[in-house]
Write an enzyme that holds these catalytic residues in place. Sequence first.
Site, PDB file in Angstrom:
ATOM      1  N   PHE A   1      -1.907 -14.822  -4.974  1.00  0.00           N
ATOM      2  CA  PHE A   1      -3.347 -14.914  -4.663  1.00  0.00           C
ATOM      3  C   PHE A   1      -4.220 -14.417  -5.808  1.00  0.00           C
ATOM      4  O   PHE A   1      -5.423 -14.668  -5.832  1.00  0.00           O
ATOM      5  CB  PHE A   1      -3.675 -14.200  -3.345  1.00  0.00           C
ATOM      6  CG  PHE A   1      -3.762 -12.703  -3.423  1.00  0.00           C
ATOM      7  CD1 PHE A   1      -2.630 -11.912  -3.360  1.00  0.00           C
ATOM      8  CD2 PHE A   1      -4.996 -12.078  -3.553  1.00  0.00           C
ATOM      9  CE1 PHE A   1      -2.719 -10.526  -3.437  1.00  0.00           C
ATOM     10  CE2 PHE A   1      -5.102 -10.685  -3.624  1.00  0.00           C
ATOM     11  CZ  PHE A   1      -3.959  -9.917  -3.571  1.00  0.00           C
TER      12      PHE A   1
ATOM     13  N   ALA B   1      -6.610  -2.407  -5.355  1.00  0.00           N
ATOM     14  CA  ALA B   1      -6.440  -3.862  -5.380  1.00  0.00           C
ATOM     15  C   ALA B   1      -5.072  -4.156  -5.982  1.00  0.00           C
ATOM     16  O   ALA B   1      -4.627  -3.452  -6.902  1.00  0.00           O
ATOM     17  CB  ALA B   1      -7.548  -4.506  -6.208  1.00  0.00           C
TER      18      ALA B   1
ATOM     19  N   CYS C   1      -6.281  -8.930   2.758  1.00  0.00           N
ATOM     20  CA  CYS C   1      -7.369  -8.142   3.354  1.00  0.00           C
ATOM     21  C   CYS C   1      -8.658  -8.904   3.649  1.00  0.00           C
ATOM     22  O   CYS C   1      -9.201  -8.763   4.741  1.00  0.00           O
ATOM     23  CB  CYS C   1      -7.707  -6.973   2.441  1.00  0.00           C
ATOM     24  SG  CYS C   1      -6.478  -5.678   2.536  1.00  0.00           S
TER      25      CYS C   1
ATOM     26  N   GLY D   1     -11.073 -19.990  -4.577  1.00  0.00           N
ATOM     27  CA  GLY D   1     -11.257 -19.319  -3.283  1.00  0.00           C
ATOM     28  C   GLY D   1     -10.478 -18.024  -3.270  1.00  0.00           C
ATOM     29  O   GLY D   1      -9.426 -17.921  -3.900  1.00  0.00           O
TER      30      GLY D   1
ATOM     31  N   VAL E   1       0.834  -1.200   0.000  1.00  0.00           N
ATOM     32  CA  VAL E   1       0.000   0.000   0.000  1.00  0.00           C
ATOM     33  C   VAL E   1       0.873   1.255   0.000  1.00  0.00           C
ATOM     34  O   VAL E   1       0.738   2.125  -0.874  1.00  0.00           O
ATOM     35  CB  VAL E   1      -0.968  -0.012   1.212  1.00  0.00           C
ATOM     36  CG1 VAL E   1      -1.635   1.348   1.383  1.00  0.00           C
ATOM     37  CG2 VAL E   1      -2.020  -1.093   1.031  1.00  0.00           C
TER      38      VAL E   1
HETATM   39  C1  UDX Z   1      -1.631  -2.747   3.923  1.00  0.00           C
HETATM   40  C2  UDX Z   1      -2.414  -2.114   5.039  1.00  0.00           C
HETATM   41  O1  UDX Z   1      -1.601  -1.283   5.750  1.00  0.00           O
HETATM   42  C3  UDX Z   1      -3.144  -3.151   5.796  1.00  0.00           C
HETATM   43  O2  UDX Z   1      -3.869  -2.641   6.842  1.00  0.00           O
HETATM   44  C4  UDX Z   1      -4.059  -3.741   4.827  1.00  0.00           C
HETATM   45  O3  UDX Z   1      -5.018  -4.513   5.391  1.00  0.00           O
HETATM   46  C5  UDX Z   1      -3.230  -4.483   3.846  1.00  0.00           C
HETATM   47  O4  UDX Z   1      -2.473  -3.574   3.182  1.00  0.00           O
HETATM   48  P1  UDX Z   1       0.496  -3.769   3.141  1.00  0.00           P
HETATM   49  O5  UDX Z   1       1.074  -2.523   2.564  1.00  0.00           O
HETATM   50  O6  UDX Z   1      -0.091  -4.743   2.207  1.00  0.00           O
HETATM   51  O7  UDX Z   1      -0.560  -3.398   4.256  1.00  0.00           O
HETATM   52  O8  UDX Z   1       1.456  -4.489   4.127  1.00  0.00           O
HETATM   53  P2  UDX Z   1       2.985  -4.833   3.947  1.00  0.00           P
HETATM   54  O9  UDX Z   1       3.301  -5.020   2.521  1.00  0.00           O
HETATM   55  O10 UDX Z   1       3.235  -5.918   4.929  1.00  0.00           O
HETATM   56  O11 UDX Z   1       3.719  -3.498   4.398  1.00  0.00           O
HETATM   57  C6  UDX Z   1       3.738  -2.989   5.676  1.00  0.00           C
HETATM   58  C7  UDX Z   1       5.125  -2.417   5.939  1.00  0.00           C
HETATM   59  O12 UDX Z   1       5.127  -1.744   7.197  1.00  0.00           O
HETATM   60  C8  UDX Z   1       6.232  -3.455   5.992  1.00  0.00           C
HETATM   61  O13 UDX Z   1       7.210  -3.139   5.030  1.00  0.00           O
HETATM   62  C9  UDX Z   1       6.777  -3.333   7.411  1.00  0.00           C
HETATM   63  O14 UDX Z   1       8.179  -3.546   7.503  1.00  0.00           O
HETATM   64  C10 UDX Z   1       6.403  -1.918   7.780  1.00  0.00           C
HETATM   65  N1  UDX Z   1       6.327  -1.652   9.221  1.00  0.00           N
HETATM   66  C11 UDX Z   1       5.629  -2.457  10.026  1.00  0.00           C
HETATM   67  C12 UDX Z   1       6.990  -0.542   9.747  1.00  0.00           C
HETATM   68  O15 UDX Z   1       7.656   0.191   9.029  1.00  0.00           O
HETATM   69  N2  UDX Z   1       6.879  -0.288  11.073  1.00  0.00           N
HETATM   70  C13 UDX Z   1       6.209  -1.099  11.916  1.00  0.00           C
HETATM   71  O16 UDX Z   1       6.149  -0.837  13.119  1.00  0.00           O
HETATM   72  C14 UDX Z   1       5.552  -2.218  11.373  1.00  0.00           C
HETATM   73  C1  UDX Z   2      -9.058  -6.118  -2.053  1.00  0.00           C
HETATM   74  C2  UDX Z   2     -10.070  -5.037  -2.444  1.00  0.00           C
HETATM   75  O1  UDX Z   2     -10.541  -5.291  -3.769  1.00  0.00           O
HETATM   76  C3  UDX Z   2      -9.441  -3.673  -2.340  1.00  0.00           C
HETATM   77  O2  UDX Z   2     -10.390  -2.658  -2.622  1.00  0.00           O
HETATM   78  C4  UDX Z   2      -8.889  -3.484  -0.941  1.00  0.00           C
HETATM   79  O3  UDX Z   2      -8.234  -2.253  -0.825  1.00  0.00           O
HETATM   80  C5  UDX Z   2      -7.926  -4.601  -0.590  1.00  0.00           C
HETATM   81  O4  UDX Z   2      -8.566  -5.867  -0.762  1.00  0.00           O
HETATM   82  P1  UDX Z   2      -7.026  -7.336  -3.257  1.00  0.00           P
HETATM   83  O5  UDX Z   2      -7.133  -8.310  -2.142  1.00  0.00           O
HETATM   84  O6  UDX Z   2      -5.697  -6.736  -3.572  1.00  0.00           O
HETATM   85  O7  UDX Z   2      -8.026  -6.108  -3.011  1.00  0.00           O
HETATM   86  O8  UDX Z   2      -7.556  -8.041  -4.608  1.00  0.00           O
HETATM   87  P2  UDX Z   2      -8.995  -8.402  -5.188  1.00  0.00           P
HETATM   88  O9  UDX Z   2      -8.975  -8.083  -6.618  1.00  0.00           O
HETATM   89  O10 UDX Z   2     -10.078  -7.828  -4.393  1.00  0.00           O
HETATM   90  O11 UDX Z   2      -9.046 -10.001  -5.074  1.00  0.00           O
HETATM   91  C6  UDX Z   2      -9.133 -10.668  -3.835  1.00  0.00           C
HETATM   92  C7  UDX Z   2      -9.271 -12.154  -4.049  1.00  0.00           C
HETATM   93  O12 UDX Z   2     -10.549 -12.495  -4.574  1.00  0.00           O
HETATM   94  C8  UDX Z   2      -8.259 -12.752  -5.022  1.00  0.00           C
HETATM   95  O13 UDX Z   2      -7.786 -13.984  -4.532  1.00  0.00           O
HETATM   96  C9  UDX Z   2      -9.057 -12.953  -6.273  1.00  0.00           C
HETATM   97  O14 UDX Z   2      -8.536 -13.970  -7.101  1.00  0.00           O
HETATM   98  C10 UDX Z   2     -10.401 -13.328  -5.706  1.00  0.00           C
HETATM   99  N1  UDX Z   2     -11.511 -13.075  -6.642  1.00  0.00           N
HETATM  100  C11 UDX Z   2     -11.826 -11.799  -7.002  1.00  0.00           C
HETATM  101  C12 UDX Z   2     -12.259 -14.136  -7.148  1.00  0.00           C
HETATM  102  O15 UDX Z   2     -12.000 -15.302  -6.824  1.00  0.00           O
HETATM  103  N2  UDX Z   2     -13.297 -13.871  -7.993  1.00  0.00           N
HETATM  104  C13 UDX Z   2     -13.628 -12.604  -8.371  1.00  0.00           C
HETATM  105  O16 UDX Z   2     -14.583 -12.448  -9.139  1.00  0.00           O
HETATM  106  C14 UDX Z   2     -12.859 -11.537  -7.855  1.00  0.00           C
END
Ligand code: UDX
Ligand code: UDX
Length: 482
Positions: free
Chosen positions: A336, A162, A274, A269, A14
């Site tokens: 995924f 996403a 998230c 699945g 993110v």
């Molecule tokens: C995000 C959102 O923040 C989370 O709430 C959402 O549900 C999923 O997407 P994401 O960016 O996917 O998380 O997570 P990740 O790729 O694990 O990155 C988080 C980063 O925060 C990591 O690089 C980790 O090292 C860093 N981190 C964590 C810090 O810098 N400080 C901390 O104390 C903990």
């Molecule tokens: C999701 C939300 O879409 C996004 O808005 C939020 O910020 C983070 O969570 P993400 O998990 O990155 O995003 O991907 P998404 O495209 O939503 O897919 C999630 C899962 O559902 C995947 O495993 C995908 O393959 C599955 N999926 C999605 C299906 O099996 N069928 C579908 O029709 C759509």
Amino acid sequence: MKIRRVACIGAGYVGGPTMAVFADKCPDVDFCVVDIDPEKIAQWNTDDLPVFEPGLLEVVKRVRGRNLSFSTDIDEAIDSAEMILLAVNTPTKEYGVGRGMAADLKFVERCARQIGRAARTNKIVVEKSTLPVRTAEAIRTILDSCSNGVRFQVLSNPEFLAEGTAIRDLLEPDRVLIGGDESPEGAAAIEALAGLYERWVAPDRIIRTRVWSSELSKLTANAFLAQRVSSINAMSALCEATGADVDEIAKSVGMDSRVGPKFLKASVGFGGSCFQKDILNLIYLCRHYGLEEVARYWEQVIRLNDYQKRRFSKKVVQTLFNTVSDKKIAVFGWAFKKDTNDSRESAAIYIADDLLRDQAALQVYDPRVSPKRIVHDLVSVKRWDDWDRPALPEDEIRSRLTIHDDPYAAVKDAHAVLVLTEWDEFTGYDWKRIHDTMQKPAFLFDGRNILGRKAMEDIGFCVYQVGKGTPDDAASLEPWGR
Ligand code: UDX
Ligand code: UDX
């Protein structure tokens, strides 16, 4: 307040892409992404980014060194910014109260304390991470109690991107949601953040709400999306039993404008960081407020998803004459979904774990997920409804798992090939060549329904696709009779 500098804590899926697009669209503002992980920061400073996202590298190359930087100096980034985004991960809690259900807020709390300590001027703190409702309140309490007299405004600005389409989602968001305090200071903070988005997002797409509505909107959106996938997957099981075709049903149902065509693709699945985490969090909240029926309603979305994954691995075992012991099974796709190197909660992990427990010899190929990550996923696999179940020992996993960087090597002598991610490249393979190198009968389990069934059958494969079974197909998959 004029925003000249923005810091983002968390350089993950993110934080990285979001700040890259902000930097691209707001050239007069400096953006600094910080993280506690020095390796990750070092990687963001190369062209081998830690996050694979189509189009991301191009944006990063344009802005890195101009108005986007990556650093491990968190205190400096906090103190020099007017606005600080929190994009750290909030995994499901693995211990103590709420274990396996609640969101673990220890990283968020740690960051709030660090902001409180390091800030010497007033700041706007923005929650980007998905958080339980009322977390902003907790962040505010922590900030106020450890600060040196400076004032904070806390906003909720959930991220809806996403993975795999992050850049497009950031450039053309359906909506931007900003929740804040109703005081004049709160309203000014909301406008400061809206002012950044307004550089490229139409004003009518920027929604201002109370902070709690914003927090709960994110959980609701993810719960609704996951629910659609579980709904179509539920129908896929019924289609297989009755001989209907789930894709035909999805098309016809999706043409009803009240339903809409998106998110109706039957699959092995849903996965991702998230959906499951947010619904578990929602269930935990409902139970906390005594709303048992509501909790159970959402719980079923996850149970159905578990069923769909288990159903798939069972189908593989049953079809291969009820045993996969020491049989080579090729797995195409570990991520995924396509176009990401992220495998958090991927259905592939659970299907592979099931098959390894049935003593299969897995031959995995994914275009983007690293071998290290694949092993890590299996060694640390956890089931939300059976938290204490131990993962398989690492030496056993390693002895039964081979990870390939060539798909054709992965299928050599395999009894079956499983398509678990919808990577585009899979449809372009020479499937005749694949069939030729496999054991016979050669079984193909298309968990994403991306391959033409007729073409695959003409090559000689015994084909299973999700939600497309007919009594005849079932018979052809069970050559020893029913
Ligand atoms: C995000 C959102 O923040 C989370 O709430 C959402 O549900 C999923 O997407 P994401 O960016 O996917 O998380 O997570 P990740 O790729 O694990 O990155 C988080 C980063 O925060 C990591 O690089 C980790 O090292 C860093 N981190 C964590 C810090 O810098 N400080 C901390 O104390 C903990
Ligand atoms: C999701 C939300 O879409 C996004 O808005 C939020 O910020 C983070 O969570 P993400 O998990 O990155 O995003 O991907 P998404 O495209 O939503 O897919 C999630 C899962 O559902 C995947 O495993 C995908 O393959 C599955 N999926 C999605 C299906 O099996 N069928 C579908 O029709 C759509």
